[in-house]
Design a protein around this motif. Sequence first.
Motif, short mmCIF file in Angstrom:
data_model
loop_
_atom_site.label_atom_id
_atom_site.label_comp_id
_atom_site.label_asym_id
_atom_site.label_seq_id
_atom_site.Cartn_x
_atom_site.Cartn_y
_atom_site.Cartn_z
N HIS A 13 -2.63 4.43 4.83
CA HIS A 13 -3.40 5.37 5.66
C HIS A 13 -2.98 5.17 7.11
O HIS A 13 -2.51 4.11 7.49
N ALA A 65 0.83 -1.20 0.00
CA ALA A 65 0.00 0.00 0.00
C ALA A 65 0.87 1.25 0.00
O ALA A 65 0.56 2.25 -0.68
N SER A 91 -1.29 4.34 -1.23
CA SER A 91 -2.63 4.24 -0.64
C SER A 91 -2.59 3.91 0.85
O SER A 91 -3.62 3.58 1.43
N THR A 94 -4.46 -0.17 5.42
CA THR A 94 -4.59 -0.07 3.96
C THR A 94 -5.94 0.49 3.55
O THR A 94 -6.20 0.63 2.36
#
Length: 469
Positions: free
Chosen positions: A313, A306, A311, A321
């Motif tokens: 987080h 990720a 992406s 993810t």
Amino acid sequence: MDASLPFNAELLRRYDRPGPRYTSYPTAPQFSAAFGEDQLREAVDASNGDPIPRRLSLYVHVPFCVSPCFYCGCNRIITRDKSRAESYLARLYREIDLVASMFDRDREVVQLHLGGGTPNFMAPGQLGELVDTLRRQFHFARPEESDISIELDPRFVSPADIAELGRIGFNRASFGVQDFDPLVQEAVNRIQSVEETRAVVEACRASGFRSVNVDLIYGLPKQNPAGFARTIETVLEMRPDRLAVYGYAHMPELFRAQNQIDAADLPGAEEKLGLLELAITRLSAAGYEYIGMDHFALPDDDLAMAQARGSLHRNFMGYTTHADSDLIGLGVSAISHVGDTFSQNPRDLPGWQIAIDEGRLPVFRGMRLSADDILRADLIQRLMCQAEVPVDALERRHDIVFAEYFAAEIERLRPLQEDGLVRLEPGRIVVTARGRLLLRNIAMCFDHYLPAPDATPADSTRPRFSRAI
């Protein structure tokens, strides 16, 4: 992103001061009692009305532990009375019913995490009942698209229990190890054998869990390089998919259990830096990638992938993810992030119980983010997850001129730039390999709620150890 992680003791020493872990921005101390149940309901209604409503992540806090670990700063209740789980679950089910009724049924749950405390204070049957209740009240995504994770104490869970958790649907587990050295374990009141830990890690793999995380702590009493090296090598033999390596902060004035630790047994500042360097060196040599904020992962783990995709987080559950989701916190002390709001349940068990018994959403504080909060949260999120500030993208998303809006913050970055921690490039600010262990200090330069000097180097302050909640 540069995968290397150089260790510079002199830099770490100079920038060594406490600061937020940025599992949120603004951080929890900024929450206010002016935000309550009505404000949360408004936030949920607004999030349901979005053209494309966000998916959901659920966090459930289980506060009970059988015995105290003296280093711990988590929100937990020490008890051997297992009947307390039943009364807690009864109220938790009522909270689930209250909360779930506010969200549209077509909003998929893609993540569930049980934290604590010690979630396996509850028996597998109770945990299964809890997951079944959540599945009835919320619409879960397909198993292959869902992360169902749990924090486990290896001392109080068996391979048979792990197999049952796998049948319930759990597919990720996190185990506390801290240190296998018997002298360290005795000093922190956590006697845990290598054999029982290895057995439950192997049971997770046999039961089809997608990933296993192991927590270590450096800076504990009686820790030394030789013993910590043995612990790391033993853990590496188990080959967990993820590792968290936290620094212990001795703050007995805040955490009563830490008064049981003799400060004379703690490693000195230089010894502690040596333990961190040892961990970084061994984990990097073993093929683990540094994700950020004490976390490492194998290259084929979802977190590492990720991050490579952009992406990744960060929220109150740590790195995740699932970036495009609203977070719902359930249970005592749990925090929710719905739309542009944060809300927190009472940190004390009686306060949470009273709210549930009165049929109220147990919200005791929170906040609605301003446009400035949202901008800075976006910036700090990218910084903590991708180790860069995407200047051009922030200007487009928030309709600002970055150099004007953040003129003071850019000046605060100058000393960090001179120390080689960041590069100011056209269209972006990039954290160098040299600066990746100091992400928190860099993020603090953009924190509107902190005085500017808090982000500058200091001579000596202990790094903090804290869990996600």
